[in-house]
Design an enzyme around this catalytic site. Structure first.
Site, PDB file in Angstrom:
ATOM      1  N   GLY A   1       0.830  -1.213   0.000  1.00  0.00           N
ATOM      2  CA  GLY A   1       0.000   0.000   0.000  1.00  0.00           C
ATOM      3  C   GLY A   1       0.856   1.251   0.000  1.00  0.00           C
ATOM      4  O   GLY A   1       2.050   1.187  -0.297  1.00  0.00           O
ATOM      5  N   ASN A   2       0.274   2.375   0.302  1.00  0.00           N
ATOM      6  CA  ASN A   2       1.044   3.616   0.428  1.00  0.00           C
ATOM      7  C   ASN A   2       0.394   4.501   1.491  1.00  0.00           C
ATOM      8  O   ASN A   2      -0.633   4.143   2.053  1.00  0.00           O
ATOM      9  CB  ASN A   2       1.169   4.326  -0.927  1.00  0.00           C
ATOM     10  CG  ASN A   2      -0.177   4.683  -1.508  1.00  0.00           C
ATOM     11  OD1 ASN A   2      -0.934   5.449  -0.924  1.00  0.00           O
ATOM     12  ND2 ASN A   2      -0.495   4.106  -2.676  1.00  0.00           N
ATOM     13  N   HIS A   3       1.010   5.658   1.747  1.00  0.00           N
ATOM     14  CA  HIS A   3       0.571   6.488   2.880  1.00  0.00           C
ATOM     15  C   HIS A   3      -0.609   7.397   2.586  1.00  0.00           C
ATOM     16  O   HIS A   3      -0.961   8.213   3.422  1.00  0.00           O
ATOM     17  CB  HIS A   3       1.740   7.360   3.355  1.00  0.00           C
ATOM     18  CG  HIS A   3       2.834   6.573   3.994  1.00  0.00           C
ATOM     19  ND1 HIS A   3       2.629   5.843   5.126  1.00  0.00           N
ATOM     20  CD2 HIS A   3       4.137   6.406   3.646  1.00  0.00           C
ATOM     21  CE1 HIS A   3       3.762   5.248   5.460  1.00  0.00           C
ATOM     22  NE2 HIS A   3       4.691   5.567   4.573  1.00  0.00           N
TER      23      HIS A   3
ATOM     24  N   ALA B   1      -3.800   7.778  -5.006  1.00  0.00           N
ATOM     25  CA  ALA B   1      -2.397   7.347  -5.109  1.00  0.00           C
ATOM     26  C   ALA B   1      -2.431   5.872  -5.519  1.00  0.00           C
ATOM     27  O   ALA B   1      -2.446   4.972  -4.670  1.00  0.00           O
ATOM     28  CB  ALA B   1      -1.702   7.525  -3.775  1.00  0.00           C
TER      29      ALA B   1
END
Ligand code: CTP
Length: 400
Positions: free
Chosen positions: A208-210, A276
């Site tokens: 995943g990402n932030h 994102a």
């Protein structure tokens, strides 16, 4: 439409003043903040105590409060209001408004108000029909004031005819419809994406990402506030929409997001891709939880489809496509490259080198670069304010 709207409700001396109690309740229920201003005569029909209890604010009648010695600043009230509603307005106050007299607080507020003014007349049949009243109404409409037309029916005098104040429910729906039809993006469908995507490795792990989704949700809220019909495709996030009526589609992976975007893209006027999206996803997703091994684990990744680029290739004439670029170096060069490669109308650049910009924060600092490579740099702002800058730019392009 009335959520968080600051409304000055003017109440005049008319038997219909008793309906002001229901009106205050309905406006408050619709999310508005209501400040009641009564003419001295109105207090003979309904008590200020009733209306102050319902509006949760002291009712103002006189220019000053004799007990505290404070001045009820009509100019400030006029500027505070997002909307002035005078309901009921009597034939007498109509005449004063039309001729610009200000012999009480309400008429002084009326003359000071810069916001839209709505008035709901209430009077007897013959007073209503009198040419003087009709002329005053025309005069007020000529000033841009908006009349909530009176209804037909039994009047307090026992006569039947026109002049009865519209019912509180009718007044509220009249306001709502009128505000809605004047919104800049009414009847426009807009697609927004938000949040991260999660690319499964096995049933319990993902890449995943932030991204928090804050920026995308703020954009969707702002578009809805501007009257657009919004479809919000979002990756996993704890965000919730503040505006009603946003169609939310929850997705997990980049592939899911692509599918949802393709489903809605054809029917929309504009699309803002603020999600994102993962650039890579595991080639194989293990059906069972991967167990610890003695050796290191290598996960083979393949590229995901670039959703924005795909939409850029399918863009129809008149459609507006907006992307984001979150960069750490060569910011402008990279953003312009994405703008052109993905066939965008403009790109929103934010740099992780700017403090307070990017993921997780409540603020962002952006530069908008359009397809003519014109650049507008904004200050560090709250994400809600940044969303306004982006949405106004989209609205401007739609209008053009
Ligand atoms: N984007 C997308 N689909 C992807 C990756 C990105 O639609 N698979 C969109 C993002 O929503 C964003 C824009 O493309 O609006 C820019 O994303 P970014 O990852 O920064 O761009 P890339 O083209 O992937 O460039 P790079 O990773 O080289 O910086």
């Amino acid at each position: 439409m009335l959520q968080n709207k600051k409304i000055v409700l003017g109440v005049c001396g008319s038997i219909a003043a008793y309906k002001a109690a229901s009106l205050v309740r309905l406006l408050i229920k619709a999310g508005a903040e209501v400040q009641v201003v009564m003419t001295p005569d109105a207090t003979g029909f309904i008590t200020p105590l009733t209306l102050s209890t319902l509006s949760k604010k002291p009712v103002l009648v006189e220019y000053s409060n004799t007990e505290t010695g404070e001045w009820n600043n009509h100019v400030e009230l006029g500027l505070w209001a997002d909307l002035l509603l005078i309901a009921p307005v009597s034939a007498n106050t109509l005449a004063k408004m039309a001729s610009g007299q200000s012999d009480n607080l309400l008429t002084a507020v009326y003359l000071s108000a810069k916001c839209p003014v709505y008035f709901a007349p209430a009077m007897d049949l013959d007073m209503w029909k009198h040419p003087a009243t009709q002329q005053n109404i025309q005069q007020l409409q000529g000033y841009g004031n908006i009349m909530v037309p009176p209804g037909n029916g039994e009047l307090a005098s026992g006569l039947y005819g026109e002049g009865r104040m519209a019912e509180p429910e009718e007044i509220v729906s009249f306001l709502t419809d009128d505000i809605k039809k004047k919104l800049p993006l009414v009847n426009q469908k807009i697609l927004v994406t938000a949040g991260p995507t999660h690319e499964a490795i096995d049933p319990v792990r993902f890449i995943g990402n932030h991204s928090s989704g804050k920026m995308g949700f703020a954009i969707a809220d702002q578009f809805a506030f501007m009257g657009a019909e919004v479809v919000l495709v979002t990756g996993p996030t704890s965000q919730t929409s503040q505006q009603r009526g946003i169609k939310r589609i929850d997705v997990t992976s980049a592939a899911d997001m692509l599918g949802a975007c393709l489903q809605y893209y054809k029917g929309v006027k504009a699309c803002v891709m603020s999600a994102a999206v993962a650039d890579f996803t595991p080639v194989n997703v293990s059906a069972q939880k991967i167990k610890k091994q003695d050796n290191d684990l290598n996960i083979e990744l393949k590229k995901t489809t670039d959703i924005l680029k795909t939409l850029g290739e399918q863009k129809q004439k008149g459609q507006i496509l907006v992307g984001f670029a979150l960069e750490t170096n060569d910011e402008e060069k990279n953003a312009i490259d994405k703008l052109q490669r993905k066939n965008l109308d403009f790109i929103v650049l934010n740099s992780l080198n700017d403090e307070g910009a990017g993921f997780k924060t409540d603020t962002n600092k952006i530069t908008i670069i359009d397809h003519k490579l014109q650049k507008t740099t904004f200050e560090l702002k709250d994400k809600d304010e940044v969303a306004k800058d982006i949405c106004y730019k989209v609205a401007e392009l739609i209008k053009a």
